[in-house]
Design a protein around this motif. Structure first.
Motif, PDB file in Angstrom:
ATOM      1  N   GLN A   1       3.141   5.787  -3.188  1.00  0.00           N
ATOM      2  CA  GLN A   1       4.279   6.466  -3.811  1.00  0.00           C
ATOM      3  C   GLN A   1       4.073   6.598  -5.316  1.00  0.00           C
ATOM      4  OE1 GLN A   1       7.776   4.218  -2.866  1.00  0.00           O
ATOM      5  NE2 GLN A   1       8.417   5.723  -1.326  1.00  0.00           N
ATOM      6  N   ILE A   2       3.618   5.534  -5.950  1.00  0.00           N
ATOM      7  CA  ILE A   2       3.386   5.560  -7.395  1.00  0.00           C
ATOM      8  C   ILE A   2       2.315   6.574  -7.740  1.00  0.00           C
ATOM      9  CG2 ILE A   2       2.477   4.207  -9.329  1.00  0.00           C
ATOM     10  CD1 ILE A   2       3.943   1.777  -8.074  1.00  0.00           C
ATOM     11  N   LEU A   3       1.240   6.604  -6.968  1.00  0.00           N
ATOM     12  CA  LEU A   3       0.161   7.547  -7.250  1.00  0.00           C
ATOM     13  C   LEU A   3       0.584   8.997  -7.020  1.00  0.00           C
ATOM     14  CD1 LEU A   3      -2.933   5.636  -5.851  1.00  0.00           C
ATOM     15  CD2 LEU A   3      -2.258   5.964  -8.240  1.00  0.00           C
ATOM     16  N   LYS A   4       1.562   9.217  -6.147  1.00  0.00           N
ATOM     17  CA  LYS A   4       2.062  10.577  -5.922  1.00  0.00           C
ATOM     18  C   LYS A   4       2.852  11.089  -7.127  1.00  0.00           C
ATOM     19  CE  LYS A   4       2.579  10.709  -0.914  1.00  0.00           C
ATOM     20  NZ  LYS A   4       3.560  10.747   0.182  1.00  0.00           N
ATOM     21  N   VAL A   5       3.674  10.240  -7.733  1.00  0.00           N
ATOM     22  CA  VAL A   5       4.541  10.685  -8.820  1.00  0.00           C
ATOM     23  C   VAL A   5       3.955  10.458 -10.211  1.00  0.00           C
ATOM     24  CG1 VAL A   5       6.628  10.420  -7.441  1.00  0.00           C
ATOM     25  CG2 VAL A   5       5.875   8.549  -8.900  1.00  0.00           C
ATOM     26  N   LEU A   6       2.882   9.686 -10.323  1.00  0.00           N
ATOM     27  CA  LEU A   6       2.298   9.393 -11.628  1.00  0.00           C
ATOM     28  C   LEU A   6       1.848  10.644 -12.386  1.00  0.00           C
ATOM     29  CD1 LEU A   6       1.625   7.101 -13.560  1.00  0.00           C
ATOM     30  CD2 LEU A   6      -0.618   6.953 -12.479  1.00  0.00           C
TER      31      LEU A   6
ATOM     32  N   SER B   1       0.828  -1.214   0.000  1.00  0.00           N
ATOM     33  CA  SER B   1       0.000   0.000   0.000  1.00  0.00           C
ATOM     34  C   SER B   1       0.865   1.268   0.000  1.00  0.00           C
ATOM     35  CB  SER B   1      -0.947   0.015   1.201  1.00  0.00           C
ATOM     36  OG  SER B   1      -0.225   0.061   2.407  1.00  0.00           O
ATOM     37  N   GLU B   2       1.998   1.227   0.681  1.00  0.00           N
ATOM     38  CA  GLU B   2       2.912   2.373   0.666  1.00  0.00           C
ATOM     39  C   GLU B   2       3.529   2.553  -0.721  1.00  0.00           C
ATOM     40  OE1 GLU B   2       5.720   1.711   3.779  1.00  0.00           O
ATOM     41  OE2 GLU B   2       4.243   2.000   5.360  1.00  0.00           O
ATOM     42  N   ARG B   3       3.881   1.446  -1.384  1.00  0.00           N
ATOM     43  CA  ARG B   3       4.418   1.525  -2.748  1.00  0.00           C
ATOM     44  C   ARG B   3       3.383   2.121  -3.706  1.00  0.00           C
ATOM     45  NH1 ARG B   3       9.641   1.599  -3.336  1.00  0.00           N
ATOM     46  NH2 ARG B   3      10.589  -0.180  -2.375  1.00  0.00           N
ATOM     47  N   ILE B   4       2.140   1.662  -3.588  1.00  0.00           N
ATOM     48  CA  ILE B   4       1.077   2.183  -4.450  1.00  0.00           C
ATOM     49  C   ILE B   4       0.867   3.671  -4.181  1.00  0.00           C
ATOM     50  CG2 ILE B   4      -1.403   2.064  -4.942  1.00  0.00           C
ATOM     51  CD1 ILE B   4      -1.165  -0.980  -4.525  1.00  0.00           C
TER      52      ILE B   4
ATOM     53  N   PHE C   1       9.630   5.259 -11.950  1.00  0.00           N
ATOM     54  CA  PHE C   1      10.731   4.670 -11.192  1.00  0.00           C
ATOM     55  C   PHE C   1      11.787   5.719 -10.838  1.00  0.00           C
ATOM     56  CE2 PHE C   1      14.931   2.572 -11.269  1.00  0.00           C
ATOM     57  CZ  PHE C   1      14.780   1.771 -10.159  1.00  0.00           C
ATOM     58  N   ILE C   2      12.164   6.544 -11.817  1.00  0.00           N
ATOM     59  CA  ILE C   2      13.165   7.587 -11.581  1.00  0.00           C
ATOM     60  C   ILE C   2      12.670   8.594 -10.554  1.00  0.00           C
ATOM     61  CG2 ILE C   2      14.354   9.536 -12.664  1.00  0.00           C
ATOM     62  CD1 ILE C   2      14.487   7.746 -15.219  1.00  0.00           C
ATOM     63  N   LEU C   3      11.408   8.995 -10.662  1.00  0.00           N
ATOM     64  CA  LEU C   3      10.856   9.966  -9.713  1.00  0.00           C
ATOM     65  C   LEU C   3      10.771   9.397  -8.297  1.00  0.00           C
ATOM     66  CD1 LEU C   3       8.078  11.590 -11.904  1.00  0.00           C
ATOM     67  CD2 LEU C   3      10.155  12.694 -11.072  1.00  0.00           C
ATOM     68  N   ILE C   4      10.424   8.124  -8.173  1.00  0.00           N
ATOM     69  CA  ILE C   4      10.381   7.497  -6.842  1.00  0.00           C
ATOM     70  C   ILE C   4      11.784   7.467  -6.236  1.00  0.00           C
ATOM     71  CG2 ILE C   4      10.055   5.291  -5.645  1.00  0.00           C
ATOM     72  CD1 ILE C   4       7.558   4.880  -7.354  1.00  0.00           C
ATOM     73  N   LEU C   5      12.781   7.131  -7.052  1.00  0.00           N
ATOM     74  CA  LEU C   5      14.157   7.147  -6.542  1.00  0.00           C
ATOM     75  C   LEU C   5      14.571   8.552  -6.114  1.00  0.00           C
ATOM     76  CD1 LEU C   5      16.093   4.806  -8.995  1.00  0.00           C
ATOM     77  CD2 LEU C   5      15.456   4.365  -6.631  1.00  0.00           C
ATOM     78  N   ALA C   6      14.217   9.550  -6.905  1.00  0.00           N
ATOM     79  CA  ALA C   6      14.578  10.928  -6.561  1.00  0.00           C
ATOM     80  C   ALA C   6      13.889  11.373  -5.285  1.00  0.00           C
ATOM     81  CB  ALA C   6      14.218  11.862  -7.707  1.00  0.00           C
TER      82      ALA C   6
END
Length: 74
Positions: free
Chosen positions: A9-14, A4-7, A60-65
């Motif tokens: 994060q993805i929804l924040k940067v999408l 749920s935390e990964r999802i 992926f790049i945005l999550i890493l940043a």
């Protein structure tokens, strides 16, 4: 980190990834003086394939940043 935390994060940067994807395509079409991608079905199909590759990589790049530069990491 849970699923749920990964999802989350993805929804924040999408949205940012989508804006970068569309913005870069519009800018590229403008610079090269090609017809904009919405002018034909073939160009839209090309844009969809481009997005299928670009958006996941950009997410992926945005999550890493975000992970590297968040204030708690310092």
């Amino acid at each position: 980190m849970s699923v749920s935390e990964r999802i989350r994060q993805i929804l924040k940067v999408l949205p940012t990834a989508i804006v970068l994807w569309l913005g870069s395509r519009v800018l590229f079409d403008f610079i090269t003086r090609k017809p904009m991608f919405w002018s034909s079905k073939e160009a839209m199909a090309e844009m969809a394939w481009n997005g299928a590759l670009f958006v996941p990589v950009m997410v992926f790049i945005l999550i890493l940043a975000v992970h590297k530069y968040k204030p708690e990491a310092k």
